[in-house]
Design a protein around this motif. Structure first.
Motif, PDB file in Angstrom:
ATOM      1  N   LYS A 154       5.227   3.978   1.878  1.00 38.65           N
ATOM      2  CA  LYS A 154       5.304   2.565   1.430  1.00 38.65           C
ATOM      3  C   LYS A 154       4.707   1.578   2.641  1.00 38.65           C
ATOM      4  CE  LYS A 154       7.435   0.502  -1.913  1.00 38.65           C
ATOM      5  NZ  LYS A 154       8.872  -0.670  -1.862  1.00 38.65           N
ATOM      6  N   TYR A 155       3.733   0.813   3.012  1.00 34.56           N
ATOM      7  CA  TYR A 155       3.685  -0.533   3.648  1.00 34.56           C
ATOM      8  C   TYR A 155       3.274  -1.370   3.107  1.00 34.56           C
ATOM      9  CZ  TYR A 155       1.896   3.867   5.653  1.00 34.56           C
ATOM     10  OH  TYR A 155       2.335   5.726   6.310  1.00 34.56           O
ATOM     11  N   ASN A 174      -5.118  13.836  -1.189  1.00 35.65           N
ATOM     12  CA  ASN A 174      -4.520  12.087  -0.357  1.00 35.65           C
ATOM     13  C   ASN A 174      -4.667  11.607  -1.970  1.00 35.65           C
ATOM     14  OD1 ASN A 174      -5.843  13.257   1.766  1.00 35.65           O
ATOM     15  ND2 ASN A 174      -8.056  13.137   1.245  1.00 35.65           N
ATOM     16  N   VAL A 175      -3.896  10.204  -1.132  1.00 39.24           N
ATOM     17  CA  VAL A 175      -3.277   9.611  -1.985  1.00 39.24           C
ATOM     18  C   VAL A 175      -2.952   8.058  -1.539  1.00 39.24           C
ATOM     19  CG1 VAL A 175      -0.482   8.282  -2.967  1.00 39.24           C
ATOM     20  CG2 VAL A 175      -0.895  10.555  -2.555  1.00 39.24           C
ATOM     21  N   HIS A 176      -3.332   7.304  -1.931  1.00 39.78           N
ATOM     22  CA  HIS A 176      -4.049   5.434  -1.509  1.00 39.78           C
ATOM     23  C   HIS A 176      -4.105   4.764  -3.411  1.00 39.78           C
ATOM     24  CE1 HIS A 176      -5.955   2.084  -0.104  1.00 39.78           C
ATOM     25  NE2 HIS A 176      -6.428   2.184  -1.005  1.00 39.78           N
ATOM     26  N   GLU A 177      -2.602   3.903  -3.036  1.00 38.11           N
ATOM     27  CA  GLU A 177      -2.604   2.918  -4.068  1.00 38.11           C
ATOM     28  C   GLU A 177      -2.002   1.749  -3.233  1.00 38.11           C
ATOM     29  OE1 GLU A 177       0.546   3.772  -5.957  1.00 38.11           O
ATOM     30  OE2 GLU A 177       0.745   5.940  -5.877  1.00 38.11           O
ATOM     31  N   ARG A 178      -2.790   0.082  -3.857  1.00 38.48           N
ATOM     32  CA  ARG A 178      -2.471  -1.029  -3.005  1.00 38.48           C
ATOM     33  C   ARG A 178      -2.305  -1.669  -4.462  1.00 38.48           C
ATOM     34  NH1 ARG A 178      -6.973  -4.332  -2.198  1.00 38.48           N
ATOM     35  NH2 ARG A 178      -7.892  -3.327  -3.753  1.00 38.48           N
ATOM     36  N   ILE A 232       0.996  -0.978  -0.143  1.00 38.51           N
ATOM     37  CA  ILE A 232       0.103  -0.107   0.162  1.00 38.51           C
ATOM     38  C   ILE A 232       0.753   1.220  -0.265  1.00 38.51           C
ATOM     39  CG2 ILE A 232      -1.476   1.359   1.577  1.00 38.51           C
ATOM     40  CD1 ILE A 232      -2.497  -1.708   2.702  1.00 38.51           C
ATOM     41  N   ILE A 233       0.852   2.117  -0.784  1.00 40.50           N
ATOM     42  CA  ILE A 233       1.251   3.273  -1.178  1.00 40.50           C
ATOM     43  C   ILE A 233       0.180   4.561  -0.910  1.00 40.50           C
ATOM     44  CG2 ILE A 233       2.374   5.432  -2.395  1.00 40.50           C
ATOM     45  CD1 ILE A 233       3.754   2.477  -2.525  1.00 40.50           C
ATOM     46  N   ALA A 234       0.284   5.056   0.642  1.00 41.22           N
ATOM     47  CA  ALA A 234      -0.279   6.022   0.842  1.00 41.22           C
ATOM     48  C   ALA A 234       0.056   7.238   1.878  1.00 41.22           C
ATOM     49  CB  ALA A 234      -1.945   5.621   2.293  1.00 41.22           C
ATOM     50  N   GLY A 235      -0.750   8.289   1.422  1.00 41.27           N
ATOM     51  CA  GLY A 235      -0.058   9.564   1.880  1.00 41.27           C
ATOM     52  C   GLY A 235      -1.190  11.009   1.600  1.00 41.27           C
TER      53      GLY A 235
END
Length: 94
Positions: free
Chosen positions: A85-86, A51-55, A3-6
């Motif tokens: 990155k998670y 807001n950023v959200h990727e999976r 997950i990319i988030a931020g």
């Protein structure tokens, strides 16, 4: 799963045009092999925040898509960024 988030910050007057300029990249990401989700969205409270959200299924899928990052003209419009990155080992319903 990755997950990319931020969040990103751009000038408030520029945020909507910035997001419109990202629409092609969002379409490409969602069509990319290994992309599970990809979204950039205007924050409901802060007029400068995106807001950023990727999976992604794997690091390799992310790397294939990511390349060198945003186009120089898009990157120049970002005043600040806090994106991480998670690595997720499991998924379950909330």
């Amino acid at each position: 799963m990755i997950i990319i988030a931020g969040k990103l910050w751009v000038d408030a007057a520029d945020r909507d045009s910035y997001l419109v300029g990202c629409s092609k990249a969002v379409e490409q990401a969602r069509a990319a092999e290994g992309c599970l989700d990809f979204a950039l969205s205007a924050d409901l409270i802060d007029p400068e925040r995106i807001n950023v959200h990727e999976r992604w299924e794997t690091d390799e899928a992310l790397a294939r898509f990511r390349g060198t990052g945003p186009a120089p003209e898009q990157a120049a419009r970002i005043r600040e960024a806090e994106v991480r990155k998670y690595r997720i080992s499991g998924v379950e319903a909330p």
